[in-house]
Write an enzyme that holds these catalytic residues in place. Structure first.
Site, PDB file in Angstrom:
ATOM      1  N   PRO A  37       1.177  -1.120  -0.125  1.00  0.00           N
ATOM      2  CA  PRO A  37      -0.658   0.236   0.211  1.00  0.00           C
ATOM      3  C   PRO A  37       0.465   1.760   0.290  1.00  0.00           C
ATOM      4  O   PRO A  37      -0.189   2.305   0.220  1.00  0.00           O
ATOM      5  CB  PRO A  37      -0.817   0.202   1.126  1.00  0.00           C
ATOM      6  CG  PRO A  37       0.116  -0.679   1.864  1.00  0.00           C
ATOM      7  CD  PRO A  37       0.909  -1.860   1.190  1.00  0.00           C
ATOM      8  N   ASP A  79       3.161   1.145 -12.194  1.00  0.00           N
ATOM      9  CA  ASP A  79       2.363   2.444 -12.204  1.00  0.00           C
ATOM     10  C   ASP A  79       1.846   3.132 -10.921  1.00  0.00           C
ATOM     11  O   ASP A  79       2.976   3.202 -10.685  1.00  0.00           O
ATOM     12  CB  ASP A  79       0.657   1.247 -12.502  1.00  0.00           C
ATOM     13  CG  ASP A  79       0.243   0.554 -11.004  1.00  0.00           C
ATOM     14  OD1 ASP A  79      -0.120  -0.336 -11.403  1.00  0.00           O
ATOM     15  OD2 ASP A  79       0.655   0.500  -9.632  1.00  0.00           O
ATOM     16  N   LYS A 116      -1.730   5.437 -14.769  1.00  0.00           N
ATOM     17  CA  LYS A 116      -2.919   5.813 -15.486  1.00  0.00           C
ATOM     18  C   LYS A 116      -3.822   6.885 -15.239  1.00  0.00           C
ATOM     19  O   LYS A 116      -4.058   7.178 -16.787  1.00  0.00           O
ATOM     20  CB  LYS A 116      -3.930   4.788 -15.550  1.00  0.00           C
ATOM     21  CG  LYS A 116      -3.385   3.397 -15.526  1.00  0.00           C
ATOM     22  CD  LYS A 116      -5.139   2.275 -16.144  1.00  0.00           C
ATOM     23  CE  LYS A 116      -4.234   1.110 -16.519  1.00  0.00           C
ATOM     24  NZ  LYS A 116      -4.705  -0.005 -15.812  1.00  0.00           N
ATOM     25  N   GLY A 128       0.323  -1.290  -7.087  1.00  0.00           N
ATOM     26  CA  GLY A 128       0.143  -0.748  -6.073  1.00  0.00           C
ATOM     27  C   GLY A 128      -0.693  -1.995  -5.294  1.00  0.00           C
ATOM     28  O   GLY A 128      -1.544  -2.824  -5.549  1.00  0.00           O
ATOM     29  N   GLY A 129      -0.564  -1.989  -4.258  1.00  0.00           N
ATOM     30  CA  GLY A 129      -1.533  -3.208  -3.276  1.00  0.00           C
ATOM     31  C   GLY A 129      -0.873  -5.042  -3.825  1.00  0.00           C
ATOM     32  O   GLY A 129       0.784  -5.232  -4.051  1.00  0.00           O
ATOM     33  N   ASP A 130      -1.790  -5.895  -3.855  1.00  0.00           N
ATOM     34  CA  ASP A 130      -1.951  -6.547  -5.072  1.00  0.00           C
ATOM     35  C   ASP A 130      -2.116  -6.903  -6.083  1.00  0.00           C
ATOM     36  O   ASP A 130      -3.329  -6.503  -6.404  1.00  0.00           O
ATOM     37  CB  ASP A 130      -2.825  -8.041  -3.677  1.00  0.00           C
ATOM     38  CG  ASP A 130      -2.560  -9.406  -4.071  1.00  0.00           C
ATOM     39  OD1 ASP A 130      -1.626 -10.031  -3.967  1.00  0.00           O
ATOM     40  OD2 ASP A 130      -3.342  -9.464  -5.226  1.00  0.00           O
ATOM     41  N   ALA A 179      -4.288  -2.941  -0.434  1.00  0.00           N
ATOM     42  CA  ALA A 179      -4.895  -1.891   0.709  1.00  0.00           C
ATOM     43  C   ALA A 179      -5.341  -1.559   1.822  1.00  0.00           C
ATOM     44  O   ALA A 179      -5.252  -0.889   2.496  1.00  0.00           O
ATOM     45  CB  ALA A 179      -5.509  -0.298  -0.592  1.00  0.00           C
ATOM     46  N   MET A 183     -11.912   2.240  -4.645  1.00  0.00           N
ATOM     47  CA  MET A 183     -11.893   4.150  -5.522  1.00  0.00           C
ATOM     48  C   MET A 183     -13.135   4.718  -5.590  1.00  0.00           C
ATOM     49  O   MET A 183     -13.836   4.301  -6.356  1.00  0.00           O
ATOM     50  CB  MET A 183     -11.774   2.904  -7.403  1.00  0.00           C
ATOM     51  CG  MET A 183     -10.307   3.063  -7.346  1.00  0.00           C
ATOM     52  SD  MET A 183     -10.353   1.433  -8.955  1.00  0.00           S
ATOM     53  CE  MET A 183     -11.301  -0.120  -8.216  1.00  0.00           C
TER      54      MET A 183
END
Ligand code: SAH
Length: 261
Positions: free
Chosen positions: A18, A41, A63, A94-96, A125, A175
């Site tokens: 995270p 990313d 992105k 990011g994260g998994d 996250a 998100m």
């Protein structure tokens, strides 16, 4: 007799966690420290990228922030191209990689092209944010179910969310900042108590982390008033109000609370 050349390269789909570099897995850190080509990313912290050796080649496929935005199919093609050219590609996310990370699509593209692919999990996250804010996602007395949902427009309009939030369960929304208002409306229309506690955790595990709390009915207002920006998670459920009081006091010092419980 000439041998058919073995598949030259490989793609590693690697979770970067995270934000806090200490939350990388040892495997991710080892791969990064030996990396030659890294495709990453925008959510990956610079401090994590700095683990790579000097001379490693970085390809950013950010992105949102980059002007050179690549479509997902272009990212897939890039990974395949790099691997077929003989590179071991570290695709850092990011994260998994398999939690709202489009890692599934990238793995499929690699397999379809005959490129070997391996996946290294990362701390998603939800797990990083829950730990950092001391909000247990499950709790013997408060939640025996936890659901992760994508809160952007598509996830919000196309999926049935009924029953995902409520007593005895925790809902974690990724998100969901931009759609905070319709999210709260949808959940309350589905029968969620307007005073169900929630926490919004922005920039979890990073120095700039903020934890804001309030009832679901005040979500849109909370997000707007505190100008919450992505990346942030929304955790809805009784667990959001169970955090340790000392931590709550600390959070109050760092950022004004929306509503106190
Ligand atoms: N694969 C990632 C999720 C990518 S989707 C993972 O497993 O964590 C991007 C969303 O993740 C963001 O919009 C936000 O909701 C969440 N997110 C990622 N990093 C975050 C962080 N440090 N703090 C809060 N939310 C985060």
């Amino acid at each position: 007799m000439s041998n058919i050349a073995p598949p030259a390269g490989k793609v590693w789909l690697v979770g970067a966690g995270p934000g806090d570099p200490d939350l990388l897995t040892l495997r991710a850190a080892r791969l990064l420290m030996n990396a030659r080509v890294i495709v990453h990313d925008g959510l990956v912290e610079p401090a994590i990228l700095e683990l790579a050796p000097k001379g490693a080649r970085f390809v950013s496929v950010a992105k949102s922030r980059s002007r050179h935005t690549l479509q997902q199919h272009e990212i897939n093609a890039l990974l395949v191209r790099e691997a077929l050219a003989g590179n071991e590609v570290i695709r850092l996310k990011g994260g998994d990689p398999f939690v709202f990370g489009r890692g599934g699509e990238e793995a499929e593209a690699c397999r379809a092209a005959g490129v070997p692919v391996e996946v290294v999990p990362g701390i998603s996250a939800a797990l990083g944010a829950a730990a950092a804010a001391q909000i247990p996602l499950t709790h013997r007395d408060a939640a025996s179910m936890v659901t992760f949902v994508a809160g952007q427009c598509k996830g919000l309009t196309e999926q049935d969310w009924s029953g995902l939030a409520g007593k005895g369960r925790t809902l974690v929304i990724y998100m969901g900042v931009a759609t905070a208002e319709p999210i709260a409306e949808k959940l309350i229309a589905d029968g969620l108590a307007p005073d169900m506690p929630l926490a919004v955790i922005e920039n979890a595990t990073r120095p700039s982390m903020r934890v804001l709390r309030g009832p679901i009915a005040g979500l849109a207002d909370l997000v707007q008033r505190h100008r919450v920006k992505s990346p942030a998670l929304i955790v809805i459920g009784e667990v959001a109000a169970r955090e340790d009081n000392a931590l709550r006091a600390l959070a109050r010092e760092q950022a004004p609370l929306g509503h106190a419980f």
